[in-house]
Scaffold this motif. Sequence first.
Motif, PDB file in Angstrom:
ATOM      1  N   ASP A  89      30.494  51.666  51.174  1.00 34.43           N
ATOM      2  CA  ASP A  89      29.939  50.753  50.178  1.00 34.43           C
ATOM      3  C   ASP A  89      29.106  51.479  49.128  1.00 34.43           C
ATOM      4  N   THR A  90      28.930  52.762  49.303  1.00 33.41           N
ATOM      5  CA  THR A  90      28.153  53.549  48.344  1.00 33.41           C
ATOM      6  C   THR A  90      28.811  53.550  46.973  1.00 33.41           C
ATOM      7  N   GLY A  91      28.004  53.389  45.952  1.00 32.15           N
ATOM      8  CA  GLY A  91      28.517  53.432  44.597  1.00 32.15           C
ATOM      9  C   GLY A  91      27.540  52.814  43.622  1.00 32.15           C
ATOM     10  N   VAL A  92      27.926  52.830  42.376  1.00 27.53           N
ATOM     11  CA  VAL A  92      27.145  52.143  41.346  1.00 27.53           C
ATOM     12  C   VAL A  92      27.702  50.730  41.220  1.00 27.53           C
ATOM     13  N   TYR A  93      26.818  49.778  41.343  1.00 29.76           N
ATOM     14  CA  TYR A  93      27.204  48.364  41.295  1.00 29.76           C
ATOM     15  C   TYR A  93      26.853  47.801  39.923  1.00 29.76           C
ATOM     16  N   TYR A  94      27.841  47.157  39.324  1.00 34.14           N
ATOM     17  CA  TYR A  94      27.678  46.572  38.009  1.00 34.14           C
ATOM     18  C   TYR A  94      27.862  45.059  38.090  1.00 34.14           C
ATOM     19  N   CYS A  95      27.072  44.349  37.331  1.00 31.83           N
ATOM     20  CA  CYS A  95      27.334  42.925  37.175  1.00 31.83           C
ATOM     21  C   CYS A  95      28.002  42.720  35.810  1.00 31.83           C
ATOM     22  N   ALA A  96      28.804  41.687  35.723  1.00 31.83           N
ATOM     23  CA  ALA A  96      29.552  41.438  34.503  1.00 31.83           C
ATOM     24  C   ALA A  96      29.733  39.944  34.304  1.00 31.83           C
ATOM     25  N   ALA A  97      29.949  39.559  33.053  1.00 29.90           N
ATOM     26  CA  ALA A  97      30.105  38.153  32.705  1.00 29.90           C
ATOM     27  C   ALA A  97      31.440  37.929  32.015  1.00 29.90           C
ATOM     28  N   GLN A  98      32.094  36.845  32.385  1.00 27.13           N
ATOM     29  CA  GLN A  98      33.390  36.485  31.819  1.00 27.13           C
ATOM     30  C   GLN A  98      33.263  35.148  31.103  1.00 27.13           C
ATOM     31  N   PRO A  99      33.382  35.140  29.790  1.00 24.94           N
ATOM     32  CA  PRO A  99      33.323  33.868  29.065  1.00 24.94           C
ATOM     33  C   PRO A  99      34.476  32.948  29.469  1.00 24.94           C
ATOM     34  N   HIS A 100      34.279  31.668  29.331  1.00 27.71           N
ATOM     35  CA  HIS A 100      35.310  30.721  29.755  1.00 27.71           C
ATOM     36  C   HIS A 100      36.603  30.870  28.974  1.00 27.71           C
ATOM     37  N   TYR A 101      36.512  31.443  27.768  1.00 27.29           N
ATOM     38  CA  TYR A 101      37.685  31.578  26.916  1.00 27.29           C
ATOM     39  C   TYR A 101      38.393  32.918  27.116  1.00 27.29           C
ATOM     40  N   SER A 102      37.886  33.724  28.019  1.00 22.61           N
ATOM     41  CA  SER A 102      38.433  35.072  28.190  1.00 22.61           C
ATOM     42  C   SER A 102      39.029  35.238  29.590  1.00 22.61           C
ATOM     43  N   VAL A 103      39.993  36.147  29.692  1.00 21.49           N
ATOM     44  CA  VAL A 103      40.583  36.453  30.993  1.00 21.49           C
ATOM     45  C   VAL A 103      40.002  37.734  31.574  1.00 21.49           C
ATOM     46  N   VAL A 104      39.085  38.329  30.845  1.00 22.31           N
ATOM     47  CA  VAL A 104      38.464  39.554  31.334  1.00 22.31           C
ATOM     48  C   VAL A 104      36.949  39.397  31.276  1.00 22.31           C
ATOM     49  N   PHE A 105      36.264  40.325  31.930  1.00 23.51           N
ATOM     50  CA  PHE A 105      34.804  40.360  31.884  1.00 23.51           C
ATOM     51  C   PHE A 105      34.401  41.154  30.633  1.00 23.51           C
ATOM     52  N   ASP A 106      33.845  40.441  29.695  1.00 30.62           N
ATOM     53  CA  ASP A 106      33.553  41.041  28.402  1.00 30.62           C
ATOM     54  C   ASP A 106      32.186  41.717  28.328  1.00 30.62           C
ATOM     55  N   TYR A 107      31.283  41.323  29.185  1.00 30.76           N
ATOM     56  CA  TYR A 107      29.916  41.825  29.104  1.00 30.76           C
ATOM     57  C   TYR A 107      29.515  42.473  30.426  1.00 30.76           C
ATOM     58  N   TRP A 108      28.853  43.630  30.295  1.00 25.37           N
ATOM     59  CA  TRP A 108      28.536  44.427  31.475  1.00 25.37           C
ATOM     60  C   TRP A 108      27.084  44.855  31.472  1.00 25.37           C
ATOM     61  N   GLY A 109      26.514  44.924  32.680  1.00 23.32           N
ATOM     62  CA  GLY A 109      25.174  45.463  32.837  1.00 23.32           C
ATOM     63  C   GLY A 109      25.246  46.975  33.005  1.00 23.32           C
ATOM     64  N   GLN A 110      24.095  47.569  33.198  1.00 23.32           N
ATOM     65  CA  GLN A 110      23.995  49.033  33.226  1.00 23.32           C
ATOM     66  C   GLN A 110      24.284  49.634  34.597  1.00 23.32           C
ATOM     67  N   GLY A 111      24.324  48.846  35.624  1.00 24.99           N
ATOM     68  CA  GLY A 111      24.625  49.377  36.943  1.00 24.99           C
ATOM     69  C   GLY A 111      23.390  49.729  37.743  1.00 24.99           C
ATOM     70  N   THR A 112      23.500  49.568  39.047  1.00 22.77           N
ATOM     71  CA  THR A 112      22.429  49.960  39.952  1.00 22.77           C
ATOM     72  C   THR A 112      23.069  50.698  41.121  1.00 22.77           C
ATOM     73  N   LEU A 113      22.456  51.790  41.528  1.00 24.68           N
ATOM     74  CA  LEU A 113      23.044  52.671  42.528  1.00 24.68           C
ATOM     75  C   LEU A 113      22.708  52.202  43.940  1.00 24.68           C
ATOM     76  N   VAL A 114      23.736  52.094  44.756  1.00 28.79           N
ATOM     77  CA  VAL A 114      23.581  51.780  46.176  1.00 28.79           C
ATOM     78  C   VAL A 114      24.098  52.980  46.973  1.00 28.79           C
ATOM     79  N   THR A 115      23.252  53.496  47.826  1.00 27.52           N
ATOM     80  CA  THR A 115      23.629  54.630  48.665  1.00 27.52           C
ATOM     81  C   THR A 115      23.438  54.238  50.115  1.00 27.52           C
ATOM     82  N   VAL A 116      24.517  54.333  50.886  1.00 19.53           N
ATOM     83  CA  VAL A 116      24.453  53.999  52.303  1.00 19.53           C
ATOM     84  C   VAL A 116      24.644  55.280  53.101  1.00 19.53           C
ATOM     85  N   SER A 117      23.640  55.621  53.854  1.00 23.27           N
ATOM     86  CA  SER A 117      23.688  56.849  54.643  1.00 23.27           C
ATOM     87  C   SER A 117      24.223  56.564  56.040  1.00 23.27           C
ATOM     88  N   SER A 118      24.920  57.544  56.583  1.00 28.89           N
ATOM     89  CA  SER A 118      25.521  57.368  57.917  1.00 28.89           C
ATOM     90  C   SER A 118      24.555  57.776  59.011  1.00 28.89           C
TER      91      SER A 118
END
Length: 118
Positions: A89-118
């Motif tokens: 699950d380690t990675g940079v996590y981004y949130c994004a927004a998809q307008p109702h008129y779009s089929v893609v996520f047009d707007y993106w946040g900057q990302g937050t890093l999640v690191t899971v150690s074993s």
Amino acid sequence: VQLQASGGGLVQAGGSLGLSCATSGLDSAYYGLGWFRQAPGKEREAVSCISASGRSTYYADSVKGRFTISRDNAKNIVYLQMNSLTPEDTGVYYCAAQPHYSVVFDYWGQGTLVTVSS
């Protein structure tokens, strides 16, 4: 439109972490919201999405039963609760927004890093 993700950090395998994404400049009633992640050396992938109303959700197979997406349209925030985390699950996590008129996520946040150690 702006999206600000937060809540990432370092956690041990088996632990939990909650992400938040505050949105501004959009009417929540007309935007789907999603969480994506990009692991080192891998392509970005969709983790979970939620419809504007919150009634419909999507989860990648790899996170089903462990992650929960939710949203508070009054506060313009989308959440991702992550339980039973694994190093995969380690990675940079981004949130994004998809307008109702779009089929893609047009707007993106900057990302937050999640690191899971074993």
